[in-house]
Scaffold this motif. Structure first.
Motif, PDB file in Angstrom:
ATOM      1  N   ILE A 199       1.014  -1.292   0.053  1.00  0.00           N
ATOM      2  CA  ILE A 199      -0.138  -0.146  -0.087  1.00  0.00           C
ATOM      3  C   ILE A 199       0.820   1.316   0.051  1.00  0.00           C
ATOM      4  N   ALA A 200       1.978   1.156   0.742  1.00  0.00           N
ATOM      5  CA  ALA A 200       2.824   2.410   0.832  1.00  0.00           C
ATOM      6  C   ALA A 200       3.367   2.523  -0.419  1.00  0.00           C
ATOM      7  N   GLU A 201       3.671   1.675  -1.255  1.00  0.00           N
ATOM      8  CA  GLU A 201       4.307   1.755  -2.592  1.00  0.00           C
ATOM      9  C   GLU A 201       3.475   1.914  -3.562  1.00  0.00           C
ATOM     10  N   TRP A 202       2.032   1.789  -3.350  1.00  0.00           N
ATOM     11  CA  TRP A 202       0.940   2.121  -4.285  1.00  0.00           C
ATOM     12  C   TRP A 202       0.667   3.479  -3.999  1.00  0.00           C
ATOM     13  N   CYS A 203       0.773   4.204  -3.023  1.00  0.00           N
ATOM     14  CA  CYS A 203       0.413   5.309  -2.831  1.00  0.00           C
ATOM     15  C   CYS A 203       1.321   6.236  -3.600  1.00  0.00           C
ATOM     16  N   ALA A 208      -5.357   5.421  -6.359  1.00  0.00           N
ATOM     17  CA  ALA A 208      -6.619   4.872  -6.444  1.00  0.00           C
ATOM     18  C   ALA A 208      -6.657   3.613  -6.021  1.00  0.00           C
ATOM     19  N   VAL A 209      -5.666   2.460  -6.366  1.00  0.00           N
ATOM     20  CA  VAL A 209      -5.433   1.488  -6.003  1.00  0.00           C
ATOM     21  C   VAL A 209      -4.865   1.245  -4.542  1.00  0.00           C
ATOM     22  N   ALA A 210      -4.250   1.976  -3.811  1.00  0.00           N
ATOM     23  CA  ALA A 210      -3.764   2.291  -2.732  1.00  0.00           C
ATOM     24  C   ALA A 210      -5.041   2.405  -1.924  1.00  0.00           C
ATOM     25  N   HIS A 249      -5.944  -9.629  -1.998  1.00  0.00           N
ATOM     26  CA  HIS A 249      -4.874 -10.028  -2.886  1.00  0.00           C
ATOM     27  C   HIS A 249      -4.737  -9.504  -4.135  1.00  0.00           C
ATOM     28  N   ALA A 250      -6.252  -9.484  -4.891  1.00  0.00           N
ATOM     29  CA  ALA A 250      -6.360  -9.189  -6.207  1.00  0.00           C
ATOM     30  C   ALA A 250      -6.164  -7.679  -6.492  1.00  0.00           C
ATOM     31  N   VAL A 251      -6.134  -6.907  -5.616  1.00  0.00           N
ATOM     32  CA  VAL A 251      -6.179  -5.411  -6.021  1.00  0.00           C
ATOM     33  C   VAL A 251      -5.287  -4.903  -6.979  1.00  0.00           C
ATOM     34  N   ARG A 252      -4.123  -5.288  -7.030  1.00  0.00           N
ATOM     35  CA  ARG A 252      -3.142  -4.785  -7.692  1.00  0.00           C
ATOM     36  C   ARG A 252      -3.003  -5.430  -8.947  1.00  0.00           C
TER      37      ARG A 252
END
Length: 386
Positions: A199-203, A208-210, A249-252
């Motif tokens: 999540i930190a990386e997605w931020c 939106a993904v984060a 798990h499937a978010v990314r």
């Protein structure tokens, strides 16, 4: 810890005489005994003219209370539970056969009563009294036999009940410990840390993904906190939590794996321990998609002859329980504590896939805890009825 439990723990270590005296001094026995001994002593004094009449009556009653129940309990001890068999266990010492023990009990009782009522008065020069006359001594011998047996069995049964209560309390504490341990292991710390790092990386890369991952993780944690306070909840709620894990798990990368949901609608009424299936869902992800094994994660529910079969399958061949792993043993233990022999759990290889199967009975009633927890948090923070 309760006094009953303490007594039960001390009981097996006490001698027979000491535990018998403790049992006789209990108010529920001491009062009836006094109601018998006191009138007998008064009658002995009223119908006897000898100065030794009252001491003889008290000696007869006291020796009966001390010897009768203790002797029977020593000769016929109540079993304290099944004996564990092992090659190293010392053999249990042989006891005389029951008839010989009965004869010993009868002989000691008769000898004691006749010794106090017949020979002691002659030794000290006392005359005949009400309780030491021939017919009374016969009655006293009978009372020794029957009364000693009755008091012994009553004390033994009470101690047996106390031990069983202590055992029940110990099992209850073990169940509570197992449930707490299960709750601690339900959410894999590595999964949680990895998710937070992702999540930190997605931020930085995809806000939106984060945001979606944070909302889903928050929803899962909120539902899990609800489960901690419950002893059981609906199967629907349990499945929603498992599917929430898959969605997280499937978010990314939604194409990394697919979830096949083969669940009847409406679901059968089944109560399960909270988060029972979560270790199986984590196991399916850890040894399936997260181990670079692409394919379908299947969740299937069906009713067969009054039993509900819950299957979770994942790509990747099952290679046996992992040494030191706690997830699968916890599932087995929680099923045993919740349903006894009415439920089962198995996990095995199915070709190049793994199949975990939980079988539980259809619940006969709805507990109050389920009525209090009849909603589930969904991804957008709202709630919906079960």
């Amino acid at each position: 810890m309760s006094s009953n439990h303490s007594s039960a723990q001390a009981g097996p270590e006490e001698g027979v005489v000491r535990s018998t005296v403790r049992g006789l001094l209990a108010p529920r026995r001491a009062l009836p005994i006094a109601l018998v001994v006191v009138p007998l002593t008064i009658i002995q004094d009223a119908y006897s003219r000898d100065a030794f009449a009252v001491p003889l009556a008290l000696l007869l009653c006291g020796s009966f209370l001390l010897v009768g129940p203790s002797l029977w309990r020593a000769l016929f001890p109540m079993e304290r539970g099944p004996r564990k068999r092992s090659l190293e266990a010392a053999p249990r010492p042989a006891r005389p056969n029951p008839l010989a023990r009965v004869l010993v009990y009868g002989f000691v009782g008769a000898a004691l009563v006749l010794g106090i009522g017949e020979f002691l008065p002659k030794l000290i020069g006392a005359g005949r009294t009400f309780l030491t006359s021939g017919p009374s001594l016969v009655v006293c011998v009978a009372l020794f036999w029957v009364g000693g047996w009755g008091l012994a069995r009553d004390i033994d049964l009470e101690e047996h009940l106390r031990r069983e209560r202590a055992r029940s309390e110990a099992l209850e504490r073990e169940a509570e410990h197992a449930q707490l341990l299960a709750l601690k292991t339900h959410l894999d710390p590595h999964f949680l840390f990895n998710t937070l790092n992702a999540i930190a990386e997605w931020c930085r890369e995809d806000g939106a993904v984060a945001e979606k991952a944070i909302v889903q993780l928050s929803s899962m944690l909120r539902t899990m906190m609800t489960g901690i306070t419950e002893t059981s909840w609906a199967l629907e709620k349990e499945l929603e939590l498992a599917f929430a894990l898959f969605e997280l798990h499937a978010v990314r990368d939604p194409s990394f794996f697919t979830v096949v949901r083969d669940v009847p609608s409406p679901l059968p009424h089944v109560l399960v321990p909270p988060m029972l299936l979560l270790p199986l869902a984590e196991n399916a992800m850890k040894h399936g998609p997260l181990a670079r094994r692409r394919g379908e994660v299947v969740v299937r529910v069906e009713v067969v002859r009054g039993l509900v079969r819950i299957e979770i399958g994942n790509p990747g061949k099952f290679m046996g329980d992992r040494p030191g792993g706690s997830g699968l043993p916890i599932v087995r233990k929680r099923l045993g504590l919740a349903y006894g022999h009415d439920a089962s759990f198995s996990i095995e290889a199915d070709g190049e896939r793994t199949r975990a199967l939980v079988v539980v009975p259809i619940s006969p009633f709805v507990p109050e805890s389920l009525a209090r927890a009849s909603t589930i948090v969904v991804a957008d923070g709202a709630t919906k009825p079960l």
